[in-house]
Structures are given as structure tokens and as C-alpha cells.
Design a protein around this motif. Structure first.
Motif, mmCIF file in Angstrom:
data_model
loop_
_atom_site.group_PDB
_atom_site.id
_atom_site.type_symbol
_atom_site.label_atom_id
_atom_site.label_comp_id
_atom_site.label_asym_id
_atom_site.label_seq_id
_atom_site.Cartn_x
_atom_site.Cartn_y
_atom_site.Cartn_z
ATOM 1 N N ILE A 1 0.840 -1.208 0.000
ATOM 2 C CA ILE A 1 0.000 0.000 0.000
ATOM 3 C C ILE A 1 0.869 1.251 0.000
ATOM 4 N N LYS A 2 2.028 1.141 0.653
ATOM 5 C CA LYS A 2 2.865 2.347 0.812
ATOM 6 C C LYS A 2 3.755 2.590 -0.404
ATOM 7 N N ALA A 3 3.691 1.682 -1.397
ATOM 8 C CA ALA A 3 4.644 1.784 -2.499
ATOM 9 C C ALA A 3 3.962 2.076 -3.843
ATOM 10 N N PRO A 4 2.979 3.008 -3.864
ATOM 11 C CA PRO A 4 2.255 3.195 -5.124
ATOM 12 C C PRO A 4 3.167 3.644 -6.258
ATOM 13 N N SER A 5 4.142 4.524 -5.956
ATOM 14 C CA SER A 5 4.914 5.076 -7.080
ATOM 15 C C SER A 5 6.048 4.149 -7.505
ATOM 16 N N CYS A 6 6.484 3.274 -6.648
ATOM 17 C CA CYS A 6 7.631 2.402 -6.999
ATOM 18 C C CYS A 6 7.329 1.552 -8.235
ATOM 19 N N VAL A 7 6.029 1.136 -8.316
ATOM 20 C CA VAL A 7 5.684 0.163 -9.355
ATOM 21 C C VAL A 7 5.830 0.734 -10.756
ATOM 22 N N PHE A 8 5.829 2.039 -10.900
ATOM 23 C CA PHE A 8 5.942 2.610 -12.255
ATOM 24 C C PHE A 8 7.277 2.270 -12.904
ATOM 25 N N CYS A 9 8.342 2.137 -12.068
ATOM 26 C CA CYS A 9 9.649 1.753 -12.630
ATOM 27 C C CYS A 9 10.005 0.315 -12.252
ATOM 28 N N HIS A 10 9.698 -0.078 -11.008
ATOM 29 C CA HIS A 10 10.122 -1.393 -10.524
ATOM 30 C C HIS A 10 9.093 -2.480 -10.823
ATOM 31 N N ASP B 1 11.229 5.389 8.342
ATOM 32 C CA ASP B 1 11.960 4.111 8.332
ATOM 33 C C ASP B 1 11.000 2.920 8.332
ATOM 34 N N GLU B 2 9.893 3.058 9.057
ATOM 35 C CA GLU B 2 8.951 1.927 9.104
ATOM 36 C C GLU B 2 8.340 1.714 7.722
ATOM 37 N N ASP B 3 7.989 2.814 7.050
ATOM 38 C CA ASP B 3 7.458 2.687 5.683
ATOM 39 C C ASP B 3 8.475 1.959 4.805
ATOM 40 N N LEU B 4 9.746 2.370 4.913
ATOM 41 C CA LEU B 4 10.785 1.780 4.056
ATOM 42 C C LEU B 4 10.931 0.285 4.349
ATOM 43 N N LYS B 5 10.832 -0.083 5.632
ATOM 44 C CA LYS B 5 10.962 -1.509 5.978
ATOM 45 C C LYS B 5 9.786 -2.296 5.420
ATOM 46 N N ASP B 6 8.586 -1.691 5.457
ATOM 47 C CA ASP B 6 7.417 -2.383 4.901
ATOM 48 C C ASP B 6 7.559 -2.538 3.386
ATOM 49 N N ILE B 7 8.005 -1.475 2.720
ATOM 50 C CA ILE B 7 8.181 -1.536 1.258
ATOM 51 C C ILE B 7 9.254 -2.565 0.918
ATOM 52 N N ALA B 8 10.341 -2.555 1.693
ATOM 53 C CA ALA B 8 11.420 -3.535 1.461
ATOM 54 C C ALA B 8 10.876 -4.953 1.643
ATOM 55 N N ALA B 9 10.064 -5.142 2.678
ATOM 56 C CA ALA B 9 9.504 -6.485 2.942
ATOM 57 C C ALA B 9 8.588 -6.913 1.804
#
Lengths: 85, 85
Positions: A11-20, A71-79
Motif C-alpha cells: 500500500i505504501k509503495a504506489p509510485s515504486c511500481v511505475f519503474c520497478h 523508516d517503518e514505511d521503508l521496511k514495509d516496502i522492502a519487505a
């Protein structure tokens, strides 16, 4: 201990998917695939972008994308991406 | 066109395997898995390390590892790990 929450990460990574890509398989070969990547490495890479330890045009773009995440958002996105096949 | 020669890459990458593993699966979760990673991304990452666009202790170590390699070497190494499952 679990590194982050993949469900939240999605949910926290909406924009990542455009490239990744939806599951971490990059839409373009000059971007990294991040599906199944090590979560702690992904987290540290994002921190490096946030604190300017990575330079260059793509690094500036990544820094902007990550600017409002803690940092918590980043850990969730990383997970999330780490858990993708 | 082929990005690099994986057979040559395997020979040119003796030190990479100590952290990235024989086939690119990192020996430690704080290092990236690079098996099956996009070759052009791997190449650009190594160039970023060579030219100091990545900072930090691991970045310094990577820069040292890559210091004697030319672009063709990097493309061969990128092709090797990219071709691994």
C-alpha cells in the motif's frame, strides 16, 4: 524478527511500481529488479538515497520519491518487494 | 547485441564471489543478490562505484574492488551474474 510488513508495504509503495513493476520486475533493463532482493539491502539502499549517499539523475529522482517516507514505511516496502517471486 | 561475455565475466570476477556468492546469491542479507539482475543496471552500478557516485563504507570497498577493471570487464561481469538463476 520480521523486517517489515509486506501487506503494508504494498500500500505504501504506489509510485515504486511505475519503474520497478507491480512485483519488482523492472519495466526497463536500466532499473534493478527488486523482487526477492534482500530486505535489509533494499532498506539500506533507500536510506542511502534519502541521505544523498547515492548521486546522479536517477538518485535525485529516487530521493524525491522517498522523501515523505519514514523508516517503518521503508521496511514495509522492502519487505513487500523482498517477498515477491 | 550481447551486453558482455558471461564466460569471461566469471573469470574476471574472482573477488565478487566472496560477498555476492558463486552465482550471485549474497552470503549476507545486507548485500544484494545479483543473480538474474539486469545487466545494464549492474554495469551502471559498478560505474557509479568507480566514479564515486555511491558513498559509504561498502561503497569505498566496492570502489577498491573495481579499480583495476575496464568497461569491458564490467560488462562481462555484469553478463555473468545477470545470466545466473
Amino acid at each position: 524478527e520480521p523486517f517489515g510488513d509486506p501487506q503494508l508495504g504494498k500500500i505504501k509503495a504506489p509510485s515504486c511500481v511505475f519503474c520497478h513493476g507491480q512485483t519488482g520486475i523492472a519495466v526497463n533493463p536500466s532499473y534493478p529488479n527488486i523482487n526477492g532482493q534482500n530486505a535489509s539491502y533494499l532498506f539500506q539502499s533507500m536510506k542511502d538515497y534519502q541521505n544523498g549517499d547515492r548521486k546522479g539523475p536517477l538518485a535525485e529522482m529516487m530521493k524525491a520519491q522517498l522523501s515523505r517516507l519514514n523508516d517503518e514505511d521503508l521496511k514495509d516496502i522492502a519487505a513487500y518487494f523482498s517477498s515477491q517471486k
